[in-house]
Design a protein around this motif. Structure first.
Motif, PDB file in Angstrom:
ATOM      1  N   ASP A  28      29.912  32.231  -3.453  1.00  0.00           N
ATOM      2  CA  ASP A  28      31.143  32.654  -4.144  1.00  0.00           C
ATOM      3  C   ASP A  28      30.777  33.057  -5.568  1.00  0.00           C
ATOM      4  N   ASN A  29      30.978  34.366  -5.843  1.00  0.00           N
ATOM      5  CA  ASN A  29      30.685  34.829  -7.217  1.00  0.00           C
ATOM      6  C   ASN A  29      31.895  34.765  -8.113  1.00  0.00           C
ATOM      7  N   GLY A  30      33.037  34.205  -7.633  1.00  0.00           N
ATOM      8  CA  GLY A  30      34.231  34.088  -8.464  1.00  0.00           C
ATOM      9  C   GLY A  30      34.960  35.389  -8.654  1.00  0.00           C
ATOM     10  N   ASN A  31      34.767  36.342  -7.707  1.00  0.00           N
ATOM     11  CA  ASN A  31      35.392  37.658  -7.769  1.00  0.00           C
ATOM     12  C   ASN A  31      34.945  38.452  -8.996  1.00  0.00           C
ATOM     13  N   ALA A  32      33.720  38.097  -9.466  1.00  0.00           N
ATOM     14  CA  ALA A  32      33.172  38.807 -10.633  1.00  0.00           C
ATOM     15  C   ALA A  32      31.668  38.792 -10.505  1.00  0.00           C
TER      16      ALA A  32
END
Length: 1211
Positions: free
Chosen positions: A1025-1029
């Protein structure tokens, strides 16, 4: 001081002829010893010393620098047994040690002539005949100091006594050595002066003590006593004998070296001991005696070589050397022309004759005689004789003019001598006889002396009688008789008169008495009217006796009004116009008599009141009420009149309490302690005495401050002004009203403020500069010449209010077929009255009838006018209304056509929404998208082509914009939102990209690839999970297995593998890695499952226990922000560096407001370096920027100023 004795007297006092020593049958001439040394000036200038005859040194010829050997003389002095055997007297000249001043020595009147006397140290022979100016001699000393001798190093005292019976104060005594050396300035270790006073005997004793005397203390001393005009002096000698000592070696060079020890006797040289024993030197010793005899060198050298020789042999005291060189006796060279020269001095009595004899070695040499440098020719006065080799000059009938220096020249040689002519004393043959007479008589005192033409001096009471041109005394002489004449004797001429001659004095008493007084007519008592002339007359004998007039014991001096006349026996006193001061007892006192003449004068004067002296106009006295009035009016009258004060019929008594009348002396007064208005009126003064009656009146006017005016009225009130009026006070205080003062105050305040400093003449005024909306009150003061009245009652409270300014920016907002919508902005100036609302009016174009559209005021700045006719044109205006009234109207510039117009829709997407709009999870999203279009457009929203669920996203539409609101954003809200705006067939769309980001997850797997030396290689995989970034980097940390405290190795690392270096040998390490995106570090980190042991083969690691250092510290900026200039449209960055542990949280602020989620700003922090990037700034981005760092230990911040300049293009 008296002259030195130069002449001889025979026992009978007759002059006798003096001849040369080899004359037969003649008494030998006294021998006089003169030692003449070369003057210091001649030696200093390098000139040859010359021999001088004492009178004309300029004619002397050059000679060797040797002093002339003196002639020893004898002078006949009467012995105590009465014989006239000659007694030796030594006359000499001694050199004074330090000063070049000289002193003459002679007999003083206070002591017998000493057997040995000198001229004092440093006396030149040519100064012997110079007179000394001294005050008149009188006998003050009753005991004088005597000459004495003493050995070197001994002590001696000299005593002088003065009797103080006739002296009012202590006399002044001075001690001198030589001629001018005052010993008062020389007191110290060797000289002390002392004075005492015996009250019983009334004798002043003055003592001079010499302690441990030295040889140079020898010489002549003098004691002088001065008291007012009296003077007395006495001279005495001191001889200091040196004790004989054995022979010793003397080094002249060491003797003439000055002492540098700084002692009291430093610089003093014992020359006497040096010279006295120079012939008794012991045989020289090679190691003690000097190698060179400097004395022989100096004696054989010229004077101009003395200084050179002295410095050559180290002699520094050149002055002492020169003085001793003068005293060295030198052998006189044998004369070639003279077998025997003239004696140094000769003496002869006045009227006698003298023979001057010289022996010539060569009788054929031509001889010339000189007197004071002038050649003498043969005459009956001067006779020249020849006897073998003797040449004789006889001077007959010697007079004072013959007292001179004589010289004789034989070829190139010359010898000189000096002749002293002794005058015989003048004796009194017939003395002065006493005289007794009366004033105004002639007095003639007569005295006869022994010699005709003798000089005598007349004295009165010990003071010389003045005989000038204007003197009352006349002196005349007839042969041997001398007369003192006083033509008009007065009583002051009484006294003792004496005549002084050189051989004696004579005195007699003169008594001048007054003549008996006779009174022929005495003074008479008189009564005189004031202002009339006054004449006093008396007659006395003798007629030439002056007198003085007195009034009441005071001397009367003549002036312009008073005349004093004295003619023979008549004495008159005349006063031109008598006054009251002229009354009294008059006395005439003849000068010199105890009798007097007296009379009493009375001055009579009718009473008068002198109002003119008050200088009151119209006899009116003005007084301020409340003050004390004391009116003093001068009155006159002799005898003193009776005074009555009246006001109307009421008599003012002296015993009155507040108002009273008083009379004393030459004035009367009216006193009112506290004046009141009722005291105004006319006051009458009545004066009565025996000579008549007088009346006068005085008007008293009591003035006061005016009454206060009535309360002022305020009819008109403006925004910061008002208009006020008032009425004049009913009572002006007896003085015209000069003007008014106005004061105002705030109603809630108690402090009044004056509005005018110059008086206002009118009864109206407009106060200005008041604060709008504040209640005020005003009041009035009336002013007259006396002062300021009490204030009036305050006016009713009033509040300054002003209408607002006109509304601004009136524009048409919308037009339909029957309505017009206008909008505007509030007025720029509203004022304290506030704003109640707006009034909208319109009228048909071409008409002037304005119709009010809203019956009630509207508070909004937008209004729709309804009920309009389609196709008509109207004008619209708006007024702002408040409590002060309507403001000026704001009118549209052009008429409005009432007809609806279709406007295609257009979406105006904000600039920050044209890019991806990013927000973190949990933050609110509130986007406003404005649009345009008429009529009102229809707005629809789609997400990824699907309608938006209202439960997740709230959408609100208005006529001009649409608002999308998400209260708490989630990652599911990310996506592209499409906005559609439609007006009939016209459509406009816009897409807004919203990205909701969160912290990333940790890396999936972290493994230790390899360990070698102090290095460890790590490998990991990105997080799921890249945190949406996007992942922006990784943070790697290490921890020792023993402590398990984590330390950051590197931050913002972008790759997925790394080699950790510089690890400590012997430690075992674990590693963990955080992932990082734009939201920050991941909440958790992935730790290596295995540890890495750092070992080194062949070495055994010994661990030591130690205390870990605490690296925690509060934030501190090591590099502050710097004020920066940026160009609009170009990216700008602000940089600073901060140090802190644990890692601080960095916050950027603009103008103290935190910068949050603004896409125009990018914030970075790497290794403590904080960076703020501003993308394409505009002038609105300028301001004060702040970087703030916060951790658990504290916080710190730095500021800078950013200015954005717009780049202008050149044409």
């Amino acid at each position: 001081m008296p002259e030195p004795t130069k002449k001889d007297e025979t026992p009978n006092g007759q002059p006798e002829e003096s001849v040369a020593p080899d004359s037969n049958g003649v008494l030998p001439l006294p021998e006089i010893s003169l030692k003449v040394s070369p003057p210091p000036e001649a030696v200093a200038e390098g000139q040859e010393p010359v021999e001088t005859d004492g009178t004309q040194p300029e004619h002397a010829e050059p000679a060797e620098p040797e002093p002339v050997q003196a002639v020893v003389a004898q002078e006949p002095i009467p012995a105590e047994n009465g014989s006239n055997q000659p007694q030796p007297v030594e006359v000499g000249v001694k050199e004074q040690a330090e000063s070049g001043k000289t002193t003459e020595k002679g007999e003083g009147p206070c002591s017998p002539r000493p057997p040995v006397w000198s001229l004092g140290e440093g006396q030149a022979p040519e100064d012997l005949d110079k007179p000394i100016d001294t005050p008149p001699r009188s006998t003050l000393l009753i005991e004088s100091p005597q000459s004495a001798s003493m050995p070197v190093g001994g002590d001696i005292s000299f005593v002088a006594k003065v009797e103080a019976k006739d002296l009012l104060r202590k006399p002044t005594v001075k001690w001198f050595k030589g001629k001018w050396m005052d010993l008062a300035s020389k007191t110290g270790k060797h000289l002390q002066l002392k004075e005492t006073f015996e009250r019983q005997t009334k004798i002043h004793t003055f003592e001079m003590h010499i302690i441990k005397a030295k040889e140079n203390y020898a010489g002549n001393y003098r004691c002088e006593v001065t008291y007012k005009d009296k003077f007395d002096s006495c001279s005495f000698d001191l001889e200091v004998k040196e004790a004989e000592t054995g022979s010793q070696n003397i080094d002249i060079r060491s003797a003439f070296k000055r002492s540098s020890e700084g002692q009291e006797d430093a610089g003093e040289l014992d020359f006497s001991g040096l010279l006295k024993h120079r012939n008794q030197r012991e045989p020289k010793q090679e190691d003690e005696a000097p190698d060179v005899d400097v004395w022989d060198i100096l004696k054989n050298a010229r004077p101009d070589q003395y200084e050179k020789i002295a410095f050559m042999y180290g002699i520094t005291d050149l002055r002492g050397l020169l003085r001793r060189m003068k005293k060295i006796p030198k052998q006189e060279k044998k004369s070639e022309a003279f077998a025997k020269k003239l004696e140094p001095a000769y003496q002869v009595d006045k009227g006698g004759k003298i023979r001057l004899v010289v022996d010539l070695a060569d009788p054929t040499v031509e001889l010339k005689w000189y007197k004071n440098g002038q050649e003498i020719r043969p005459s009956p006065k001067y006779i020249f004789e020849h006897k073998g080799t003797q040449r004789i000059m006889v001077i007959n009938n010697c007079s004072v003019n013959d007292d001179a220096a004589y010289s004789v020249a034989a070829g190139d040689e010359k010898c000189a001598t000096e002749l002293f002519v002794k005058e015989l004393p003048v004796k009194i043959v017939k003395g002065v006889e006493p005289v007794k007479t009366t004033v105004n008589e002639r007095i003639e005192l007569e005295c006869e002396v022994s010699e005709e033409g003798a000089q005598v001096k007349w004295m009165k009471n010990g003071v010389e009688v003045p005989t000038g041109v204007r003197s009352r005394y006349r002196v005349k002489s007839e042969g041997t008789k001398h007369f003192l004449v006083i033509d008009d004797a007065s009583k002051e001429d009484t006294g003792t008169y004496s005549i002084m001659a050189s051989g004696g004095t004579s005195e007699a008493h003169v008594q001048v008495d007054l003549k008996p007084l006779k009174i022929y007519q005495d003074l008479q008592d008189m009564k005189v009217m004031l202002g009339q002339p006054l004449k006093l007359h008396c007659e006395i004998y003798p007629g030439n006796v002056p007198g003085r007039w007195y009034r009441n014991g005071q001397l009367i001096q003549p002036n312009d009004r008073i005349t004093i006349i004295h003619r023979n026996k008549v004495h008159r006193l005349e006063i031109e116009s008598s006054s009251l001061h002229d009354a009294g007892d008059y006395t005439f006192v003849p000068e010199g008599y105890s009798q007097s003449l007296s009379a009493k004068i009375h001055i009579i004067d009718p009473p008068r009141v002198h109002l003119d002296s008050l200088n009151f106009p119209d006899n009116t006295v003005t007084i301020v009420a409340g003050n004390k009035l004391r009116l003093e009016i001068p009155i006159s009258g002799e005898p003193a009149p009776r005074v009555v004060w009246m006001k109307g019929e009421r008599v003012i008594l002296e015993s009155g309490h507040r108002v009273r009348a008083e009379t004393y002396g030459d004035q009367t007064s009216l006193t009112i302690d506290i004046t009141e208005r009722e005291d105004s009126g006319n006051y009458k003064i009545v004066l009565q005495n025996e000579a008549g009656e007088a009346t006068a009146s005085v008007k008293i006017k009591v003035v006061d401050i005016p009454d206060p005016p009535e309360a002022p009225l305020v009819p008109v009130v403006g925004g910061d002004w008002c208009s006020m009026t008032w009425e004049a006070p009913k009572y002006d205080g007896g003085s015209p009203i000069l003007g008014y003062f106005i004061e105002r105050k705030k109603k809630q305040s108690s402090r009044w403020m004056r509005l005018n400093f110059d008086l206002i003449k009118e009864t109206s005024f407009e106060p200005k500069k008041m604060i709008e909306g504040v209640p005020y009150e005003v009041r009035i003061f009336a002013v007259n010449a006396i002062g300021v009245s009490k204030p009036s009652e305050p006016s009713k409270a009033f509040t300054p209010l002003a209408v607002t300014s006109e509304p601004t920016m009136l524009v048409v907002d919308d037009v339909t077929d029957n309505t017009v919508t206008v909008k505007w902005r509030p007025p720029e100036t509203i004022g304290a009255a506030g704003l109640d609302g707006y009034l909208v009016e319109y009228c048909i174009e071409g008409a002037n009838d304005w119709v009010v559209s809203n019956k009630e005021l509207t508070e909004k700045t937008k209004y729709t006018i309804t009920g309009l006719t389609p196709g008509s044109k109207i004008l619209v205006r708006v007024r702002a209304i408040n409590a002060a009234g309507p403001s000026p109207p704001r009118t549209l510039q052009h008429a409005i056509l009432v007809k609806e117009v279709i406007e295609p829709p257009k979406i105006r997407v904000p600039r920050h929404l044209k890019q991806t709009y990013t927000r973190r999870v949990g933050e609110a999203v509130n986007l406003v998208v404005p649009f345009m279009g008429k009529p009102r457009p229809k707005v629809t929203w789609l997400k990824e082509g699907k309608p938006i669920e209202p439960t997740h996203v709230s959408i609100r539409n208005t006529d001009c914009d649409s608002i999308i609101f998400i209260r708490k954003a989630e990652r599911s809200h990310s996506g592209k939102y499409e906005m559609t705006v439609q007006v009939e067939n016209h459509v406009d769309t816009a897409i807004i990209d919203i990205q909701i980001v969160d912290l990333p997850g940790p890396p999936q797997c972290v493994t230790i690839e390899d360990v070698w030396g102090g290095n460890v290689a790590l490998v990991w995989t990105p997080p799921k999970d890249n945190g949406n970034a996007p992942i922006t980097g990784y943070t790697i940390q290490k921890a020792d297995k023993k402590t398990m405290e984590w330390f950051t190795c590197i931050e913002q690392y972008h790759r997925t593998c790394i080699t950790i270096t510089e690890l400590v040998v012997g430690n075992e390490y674990f590693f963990r890695i955080y992932s990082e995106n734009m939201c920050g570090l991941s909440e958790a980190a992935t730790v290596t499952k295995k540890s890495a042991l750092i070992v080194k083969e062949g070495m055994q690691l010994k661990t030591h226990e130690f205390n870990d250092r605490d690296f925690k510290e509060a934030p501190k900026f090591t590099q502050p922000l710097i004020n920066t200039f940026a160009i609009a449209g170009y990216n700008a960055t602000l940089n600073c560096s901060v140090r802190a542990n644990p890692r601080p949280k960095v916050i950027w602020m603009k103008n103290k407001i935190t910068i949050l989620d603004d896409p125009r700003y990018r914030m970075f922090s790497n290794q403590g370096v904080c960076t703020l990037e501003i993308r394409k700034p505009s002038p609105y981005d300028g301001g004060m920027y702040t970087c703030k760092a916060i951790n658990d230990l504290g916080e710190a911040q730095v500021d800078c100023k950013l200015e954005v300049k717009v780049q202008t293009q050149e044409l």
